[in-house]
Design an enzyme around this catalytic site. Structure first.
Site: not given
Ligand code: NAD
Ligand code: 6OD
Length: 484
Positions: A176, A252, A286, A388
């Site tokens: 998804k 993550e 992130c 954040e």
């Molecule tokens: P988000 O949580 O809004 O959405 C992520 C995904 O989850 C999307 O596909 C969304 O449609 C889906 N989703 C939302 N609500 C849901 C539910 N109730 N059930 C199932 N799926 C659902 O995140 P975003 O805005 O797309 O991304 C930004 C966030 O992601 C930031 O907080 C960032 O720090 C985090 N992030 C973390 C990492 C990591 O590796 N730790 C990497 C990249 C981004």
């Molecule tokens: O480098 C990667 O494999 C990884 N998971 C990076 C994540 C970045 C977050 O925005």
């Protein structure tokens, strides 16, 4: 008008319910995304379940990994299409997508093909009372159908970071993608077909979270495990969904990552690295730095140098030459980031640079642009030191001693990453060991060996992926005990 379709059982599937995908570069319409309803999600999960019992489930590891290597090669062959699609969806510079997103998207298939071929399992010889003994050995088996829920910031990279190991381990997946970035996951469906990935092994369902494809997928009992990257609040909702049926999760999630710059740091390295960690991908990483602690003797020089670097960043459309920063992913996300810009000022921040919307020429003016922004003058209790933002902005704060800065850097509910800048190697090890995070960089940022554990502590995540750690999530380890 371009139609962005679901990919189910090797076929592109239309639906009646559709939503617009607009590029954040100038808000023009890229295409219509076909939203999967409960019926399409059911079909995708059923296809993935059936594929476990089909040719995919019967392949040897070598046959399977040969196909994954072809997938990687085919992504590289269609490199420009992937770059264009990723940049249209996200607005990021083509230079960034060409150096990071797309090559890493391909590498994620190759690396995990290598990992699964080379990872040993355990063997124990044991004594028994009759003196004959027994042999224990472990085998890895796929967990089954994996639900992969992805964010929008590094769409192909973060999706393949999970799909690569999941497929290498013999699972099937239903992905998804984020509603903001549907294109490259869909394009990957064409690649899968071209490379002979059997039908039903890789499926894509488009839509949103609650009451849409995200919720339908994560609550589906035909999904055996769920891997998610995104916001912490969303991760918590998904964890609750996974509790029904006792299904494992890999999460993550968000971060509020500190950088700590000691007075003995090489200033050029610290500035170059911090400029990237604050502003790369318009701060939508992130692992990005949103709090910079600088030891007081270096503070003023550091602020001046970071300001100069931020003001030299070229903001522009993906295909413009020498562009460092694109827009944010959407108008909605820009509203969120701008609300933090406003809040920072309301709480008394001094804006060193930025703080608003840049003037863009022509139709770019309709895009989701914001200025790279640096603040000083607030402490750890301020909103922008705690929440954040996920934008191109950072708060710089002075510190006076090592113990103080360790405590302050750790004083957050998040625990994803930290960077430390110092030329004192003993101090670097000492401080790194005390950071409450999953990843620490010393004199660098975002340097990644894909065999290493990746994940967050505290509310930044559950579990680790990367190298053999991905195998722990994407396989069931089974012990077989043979009495001799
Ligand atoms: P988000 O949580 O809004 O959405 C992520 C995904 O989850 C999307 O596909 C969304 O449609 C889906 N989703 C939302 N609500 C849901 C539910 N109730 N059930 C199932 N799926 C659902 O995140 P975003 O805005 O797309 O991304 C930004 C966030 O992601 C930031 O907080 C960032 O720090 C985090 N992030 C973390 C990492 C990591 O590796 N730790 C990497 C990249 C981004
Ligand atoms: O480098 C990667 O494999 C990884 N998971 C990076 C994540 C970045 C977050 O925005």
């Amino acid at each position: 008008m371009k139609q962005i379709l679901n990919f189910i059982n090797g076929e592109f599937v239309t639906t009646k319910k559709q939503f617009e995908k607009r590029t954040p570069v100038n808000n023009s319409l890229i295409g219509m995304v076909h939203e999967a309803g409960q019926g399409e999600v059911n079909a995708a999960v059923e296809a993935a379940r059936a594929a476990l019992k089909g040719p995919w489930g019967k392949m040897t590891v070598v046959e399977r990994t040969d196909i994954l290597n072809k997938v990687a090669d085919e992504i590289i062959r269609r490199f420009d299409e992937f770059v264009k699609a990723e940049c249209a969806d996200t607005g990021k510079p083509e230079s960034l997508a060409s150096h990071l997103d797309i090559p890493r998207g391909a590498a994620n298939f190759k690396i995990f093909a290598d990992v699964i071929k080379n990872a040993p399992t355990e063997f124990f010889e044991m004594a028994t009372p009759d003196g004959r003994g027994a042999l224990n050995y472990a085998v890895r088996r796929p967990v089954g159908v994996v639900g992969v829920v992805c964010p929008w910031n590094l769409p192909l990279l973060l999706m393949t970071w999970k799909v690569g190991p999941a497929l290498a381990c013999g699972n099937t997946v239903v992905v998804k993608p984020s509603e903001e970035t549907p294109s490259t996951a869909t394009l990957l469906g064409e690649v899968m077909n071209a490379c002979g990935v059997p039908k039903g092994v890789y499926n894509v369902v488009h839509g949103f979270g609650p009451n849409s494809a995200g919720e339908f997928l994560t609550s589906h009992q035909g999904v055996n495990a769920i891997t998610f990257t995104g916001e912490t609040r969303t991760g918590e909702v998904i964890m609750k969904a996974a509790a029904t049926g006792s299904r494992p999760v890999s999460l993550e999630m968000g971060g509020k990552n500190p950088a700590i710059v000691f007075a003995d740091a090489n200033l050029d390295i610290a500035i170059e690295s911090t400029l990237r960690s604050c502003f790369a991908n318009s701060g939508q990483v992130c692992l990005g730095t949103e709090r910079v602690y600088v030891e007081r003797p270096l503070f003023d020089n550091f602020v001046v140098a970071l300001k100069k670097g931020a003001e030299e960043l070229k903001i522009g459309a993906p295909s413009e030459s020498n562009v460092n920063m694109g827009p944010l992913v959407s108008q909605e996300h820009r509203n969120k980031v701008l609300s933090y810009y406003k809040k920072a000022v309301e709480e008394g921040a001094t804006v060193i640079t930025g703080g608003g919307i840049p003037k863009m020429a022509g139709d770019l003016n309709e895009g989701a642009w914001v200025e790279p922004t640096i603040w000083v003058g607030l402490d750890d209790s301020s909103t922008i030191a705690r929440e954040e933002v996920f934008g191109p902005c950072t708060l710089i704060m002075p510190f006076d001693n090592e113990n103080e800065v360790i405590e302050r850097a750790n004083s957050t509910t998040y625990g994803l990453a930290a960077s430390i800048y110092t030329q004192d190697i003993t101090r670097a090890h000492r401080v790194a060991g005390q950071m409450e995070v999953g990843l620490v960089w010393v004199n660098s940022w975002f340097l990644r060996d894909l065999r290493t554990p990746f994940g967050g502590a505290k509310q930044s995540g559950i579990g680790r992926e990367g190298g053999v750690h991905s195998l722990e999530f994407y396989t069931e380890l089974k012990n077989i005990c043979v009495k001799l």
